[in-house]
Design an enzyme around this catalytic site. Structure first.
Site, PDB file in Angstrom:
ATOM      1  N   GLU A 176       0.833  -1.209   0.000  1.00  0.00           N
ATOM      2  CA  GLU A 176       0.000   0.000   0.000  1.00  0.00           C
ATOM      3  C   GLU A 176       0.867   1.259   0.000  1.00  0.00           C
ATOM      4  OE1 GLU A 176      -2.320   0.629   3.553  1.00  0.00           O
ATOM      5  OE2 GLU A 176      -3.532   2.204   2.642  1.00  0.00           O
ATOM      6  N   LYS A 218      -2.766  -2.112  -2.872  1.00  0.00           N
ATOM      7  CA  LYS A 218      -3.777  -1.218  -2.280  1.00  0.00           C
ATOM      8  C   LYS A 218      -3.382   0.206  -2.647  1.00  0.00           C
ATOM      9  CE  LYS A 218      -6.032   0.059   2.069  1.00  0.00           C
ATOM     10  NZ  LYS A 218      -6.626  -0.474   3.300  1.00  0.00           N
TER      11      LYS A 218
HETATM   12  C1  5MM Z   1      -4.951   4.703   4.374  1.00  0.00           C
HETATM   13  O1  5MM Z   1      -5.284   3.934   5.442  1.00  0.00           O
HETATM   14  C2  5MM Z   1      -5.761   2.623   5.191  1.00  0.00           C
HETATM   15  C3  5MM Z   1      -7.165   2.643   4.654  1.00  0.00           C
HETATM   16  O2  5MM Z   1      -7.971   3.415   5.498  1.00  0.00           O
HETATM   17  P1  5MM Z   1      -8.939   4.527   4.892  1.00  0.00           P
HETATM   18  O3  5MM Z   1      -9.944   3.784   4.032  1.00  0.00           O
HETATM   19  O4  5MM Z   1      -9.563   5.146   6.116  1.00  0.00           O
HETATM   20  O5  5MM Z   1      -8.094   5.488   4.119  1.00  0.00           O
HETATM   21  C4  5MM Z   1      -5.703   1.860   6.510  1.00  0.00           C
HETATM   22  O6  5MM Z   1      -5.610   0.473   6.282  1.00  0.00           O
HETATM   23  C5  5MM Z   1      -4.543   2.330   7.350  1.00  0.00           C
HETATM   24  O7  5MM Z   1      -3.382   1.791   6.814  1.00  0.00           O
HETATM   25  C6  5MM Z   1      -4.775   1.859   8.759  1.00  0.00           C
HETATM   26  O8  5MM Z   1      -5.913   2.519   9.262  1.00  0.00           O
HETATM   27  C7  5MM Z   1      -3.586   2.064   9.677  1.00  0.00           C
HETATM   28  O9  5MM Z   1      -3.273   3.401   9.766  1.00  0.00           O
HETATM   29  P2  5MM Z   1      -2.162   3.868  10.830  1.00  0.00           P
HETATM   30  O10 5MM Z   1      -2.049   5.363  10.568  1.00  0.00           O
HETATM   31  O11 5MM Z   1      -2.718   3.586  12.168  1.00  0.00           O
HETATM   32  O12 5MM Z   1      -0.935   3.134  10.520  1.00  0.00           O
END
Ligand code: 5MM
Length: 333
Positions: A176, A218
């Site tokens: 991602e 992703k």
């Molecule tokens: C971009 O964040 C990922 C997808 O979430 P959204 O749909 O809200 O954009 C998400 O998987 C993210 O990687 C996780 O929430 C972990 O984030 P942190 O900031 O806690 O590493």
């Protein structure tokens, strides 16, 4: 490798997608605080349980990305969350990056860490029932100055090292490289940065010998920044996103999943529907689906407020959003 191919394909089976329930403790605290909910291990367990233990959630989800704290917690059925998901035919996944740190080469950019001790952590998660893993890098756009090629390259190299280790451990890697929505940039700039970031990533993955048939990408959608005066139509987002993907993602990749990146639930749903239609029109070679955190959880969290008496209403909102997002995957013109 055959098992990895099958596991990767199963994650992008038609009409299903992923719930990203992998917010780290500080991010989970921020999400909960936005709705006046305190953060503690027990409240975070209840937050996860709200979504993961909803009756019939397996009709919408092929997999859930968990955070390490949740991986070791139990749902209301008394089972560890990974076991409970697996029993309902939902693949448990795990975020294995350890967040970001400043990039030494460029003070305003971030680099994702977590490679130290990664093989041991992957082996432990595999033993605990994980089927797939995720690593997120963040790429910031600031005019033409950011991202720097050096930060994109270093993040790509780390994503590729992680992906190789994950496959060696028998786990499907989700890579991602999130190109952030924050900023005043245009849709064209977002498209160019996504394309360049993905081209760099797929060169790094090739250099590591990562098998693309056992890997998912992703990605963010190509769209104007959240501080831009321009409001993109979903069809514009879809056309720009597909152009960037077709130009940079090899056809062997098992599937592509989208993050919501701060888009509202309705925006993320409408954009996914337009992307689905555009992908069919251009005969994109990969299955596409969602891997949303905020866009799937926000409405339910607003109703839940951390109270047991609100669980039913919150789950009804979660189910309604899942219905809409699922419909977006089979959207007709
Ligand atoms: C971009 O964040 C990922 C997808 O979430 P959204 O749909 O809200 O954009 C998400 O998987 C993210 O990687 C996780 O929430 C972990 O984030 P942190 O900031 O806690 O590493």
């Amino acid at each position: 490798m055959t098992d990895l191919f099958a596991a990767a394909r199963a994650l992008v089976e038609p009409s299903k997608g992923l719930l990203a329930a992998d917010e780290s403790t500080p991010t989970a605290a921020k999400r909960l605080a936005a709705y006046g909910i305190a953060s503690s291990p027990e409240l975070r367990r209840q937050f996860r349980d709200l979504f993961l233990s909803m009756e019939g959630v397996e009709r919408y989800l092929s997999g859930v990305i968990l955070y390490e704290e949740t991986f070791a917690q139990k749902g209301s059925d008394g089972k560890l969350f990974p076991d409970s998901l697996e029993a309902r035919g939902i693949a448990p996944g795990i975020k294995v990056d350890e967040g970001t740190e400043p990039f030494p080469g460029s003070a305003e950019e971030l680099i994702t860490k977590g490679l130290v001790g990664l093989p041991e952590r992957l082996a432990a998660f595999k033993k605990g029932g994980a089927v797939f893993t995720k690593w997120r890098a963040v790429i910031r756009i600031e005019g033409d100055a950011l991202p720097t090629a050096a930060a994109v390259l270093e993040n790509a190299k780390r994503l590729a090292s992680y992906a190789k280790e994950a496959q060696v451990a028998g786990l499907v890697p989700i890579v991602e490289p999130e190109v952030l929505l924050a900023g005043k940039h245009s849709r064209a700039r977002s498209q160019a940065v996504i394309q360049e970031t993905l081209a760099t990533l797929f060169s790094a993955l090739a250099a590591q010998g990562v098998d693309l048939g056992g890997l998912l990408l992703k990605t963010a959608m190509a769209r104007s920044g959240d501080a831009s005066a321009h409001k993109d139509a979903s069809e514009e987002v879809a056309a720009a996103t597909l152009e960037a993907l077709v130009a940079s993602v090899p056809r062997e990749v098992a599937g592509i999943v989208f993050l919501s990146g701060g888009e509202s639930p309705d925006e993320a749903t409408a954009n996914l529907a337009a992307i689905t239609r555009e992908a069919r029109r251009v005969e994109a070679p990969w299955p596409l689906t969602f891997s949303y955190a905020r866009a799937l959880q926000e409405e339910a969290l607003a109703l839940w407020k951390g109270k047991a008496e609100n669980v039913e209403a919150a789950r009804a909102a979660f189910r309604a959003r899942l219905e809409k997002v699922q419909a977006a995957l089979v959207s007709s013109p």
